[in-house]
Motif scaffolding. Structure first.
Motif, mmCIF file in Angstrom:
data_model
loop_
_atom_site.group_PDB
_atom_site.id
_atom_site.type_symbol
_atom_site.label_atom_id
_atom_site.label_comp_id
_atom_site.label_asym_id
_atom_site.label_seq_id
_atom_site.Cartn_x
_atom_site.Cartn_y
_atom_site.Cartn_z
ATOM 1 N N LEU A 206 0.043 3.876 -9.167
ATOM 2 C CA LEU A 206 1.257 3.987 -9.970
ATOM 3 C C LEU A 206 1.753 2.607 -10.382
ATOM 4 N N GLY A 207 1.851 2.407 -11.690
ATOM 5 C CA GLY A 207 2.237 1.119 -12.240
ATOM 6 C C GLY A 207 1.211 0.573 -13.204
ATOM 7 N N MET A 208 0.029 1.193 -13.226
ATOM 8 C CA MET A 208 -0.998 0.755 -14.172
ATOM 9 C C MET A 208 -0.644 1.170 -15.592
ATOM 10 N N ARG A 209 0.073 2.297 -15.727
ATOM 11 C CA ARG A 209 0.470 2.784 -17.046
ATOM 12 C C ARG A 209 1.969 2.611 -17.227
ATOM 13 N N ALA A 210 2.369 2.374 -18.464
ATOM 14 C CA ALA A 210 3.774 2.101 -18.748
ATOM 15 C C ALA A 210 4.681 3.279 -18.411
ATOM 16 N N ASP A 211 4.147 4.504 -18.473
ATOM 17 C CA ASP A 211 4.978 5.676 -18.220
ATOM 18 C C ASP A 211 4.901 6.181 -16.783
ATOM 19 N N ASP A 212 4.258 5.425 -15.891
ATOM 20 C CA ASP A 212 4.196 5.818 -14.489
ATOM 21 C C ASP A 212 5.579 5.739 -13.844
ATOM 22 N N PRO A 213 5.903 6.674 -12.962
ATOM 23 C CA PRO A 213 7.140 6.540 -12.196
ATOM 24 C C PRO A 213 6.980 5.458 -11.135
ATOM 25 N N LEU A 214 8.106 4.970 -10.600
ATOM 26 C CA LEU A 214 8.019 4.018 -9.501
ATOM 27 C C LEU A 214 7.400 4.715 -8.286
ATOM 28 N N PRO A 215 6.555 4.025 -7.527
ATOM 29 C CA PRO A 215 5.903 4.659 -6.376
ATOM 30 C C PRO A 215 6.855 4.966 -5.223
ATOM 31 N N LEU A 240 7.799 -4.268 -9.670
ATOM 32 C CA LEU A 240 8.136 -5.656 -9.397
ATOM 33 C C LEU A 240 9.320 -6.115 -10.241
ATOM 34 N N ARG A 241 9.388 -5.657 -11.495
ATOM 35 C CA ARG A 241 10.537 -6.009 -12.333
ATOM 36 C C ARG A 241 11.829 -5.456 -11.745
ATOM 37 N N ALA A 242 11.772 -4.198 -11.314
ATOM 38 C CA ALA A 242 12.971 -3.567 -10.760
ATOM 39 C C ALA A 242 13.389 -4.248 -9.461
ATOM 40 N N ALA A 243 12.414 -4.584 -8.614
ATOM 41 C CA ALA A 243 12.732 -5.245 -7.347
ATOM 42 C C ALA A 243 13.308 -6.636 -7.581
#
Length: 282
Positions: A206-215, A240-243
């Motif tokens: 999760l995070g490889m695609r732009a539309d993935d939810p946060l894990p 990582l951006r959100a964190a």
């Protein structure tokens, strides 16, 4: 090493081959690291990507291992556990993690499997100033990368590693295996155990695609909790951006591979191959 070093030798019938297998494979960084290293060492070798889906991985792997001019195989998601089962022999680190991310052909034709994901991750974490010793860690994802990272963190002295994965059978198998090496220090949770964690690791795709939810949710993280991601492309994931926006220290996935390069160099015997190339009459 200068990653701009380009191959000076033409590909020919003498070129030694290395493959990296994954599904997907467009995101792999290994060719951009190892091919410049081959060029820097003057080796007539090339690493190429192979897109192998899970239902055909065993067939692709068996075909490659019978390719006489193929010296090594790297493995990425989601094939690392399957690669361990197909290897002729594996290292203690690979056995502990239950996954393989590199295999080499031995002189007798057997294939030896190793796992550098965990030690690469811990090396990158330590280089960023985050020492795992004595820490409470939450790892989300019990696949090949997550299992290797959990094993390496425990080996490096983490006090406890909590693992979460929706595949409960896979999670139980991993916990049993880790418990045989580090009794009482690995446990499974239904949801990510992040509230008291010093380090939380995303070891899922999760995070490889732009539309993935946060894990996992960042709401319960302590202010000093480190957030790490194994995703290498994009380098800055949504997690990582959100964190970072919340002021949490972050560690991207790229250092996990960067710190494996020297290990690959030793594992595949590239310096010995260079010496053979430079020897009289070579």
């Amino acid at each position: 090493m200068d990653s701009s070093v380009s191959r000076s030798l033409p590909i020919s019938g003498r070129t030694r081959l290395y493959a990296v297998l994954g599904d997907p494979v467009a995101q792999v960084r290994a060719p951009s690291l190892l091919n410049p290293l081959f060029a820097e060492l003057g080796l007539d070798a090339v690493l190429f990507p192979v897109h192998a889906r899970p239902d055909s991985f065993a067939e692709v792997f068996q075909g490659l291992r019978r390719t006489e001019n193929l010296d090594g195989i790297l493995v990425t998601i989601p094939h690392k556990a399957a690669a361990l089962r197909l290897a002729d022999q594996v290292s203690p680190a690979a056995a502990a993690s239950g996954a393989v991310n590199a295999l080499r052909r031995e002189p007798d034709g057997r294939w030896t499997g190793e796992n550098f994901d965990g030690v690469g991750f811990v090396s990158g974490l330590t280089a960023a100033g985050h020492l795992p010793e004595g820490k409470q860690v939450s790892v989300v994802g019990a696949g090949g990368a997550g299992s290797a990272i959990a094993a390496a963190l425990l080996s490096a002295g983490a006090a406890r590693v909590s693992l979460c994965d929706p595949d409960t059978a896979k999670l139980r198998t991993l916990l049993t295996r880790l418990g045989s090496y580090w009794p009482g220090r690995a446990l499974g949770t239904g949801t990510p155990a992040s509230a008291d964690a010093d380090l939380v690791v995303n070891a899922t795709p999760l995070g490889m695609r732009a539309d993935d939810p946060l894990p996992f949710s960042l709401a319960d993280l302590r202010p000093e909790c480190v957030v790490a991601d194994v995703i290498m492309k994009p380098r800055e994931t949504a997690l990582l951006r959100a964190a970072a926006a919340l002021g949490r220290p972050v560690v991207p996935g790229a250092p996990m591979l960067d710190h494996q390069l020297g290990l690959y160099r030793v594992f595949f015997g590239l310096d010995e191959a260079t010496a053979d190339t430079d020897s009289p009459g070579a």
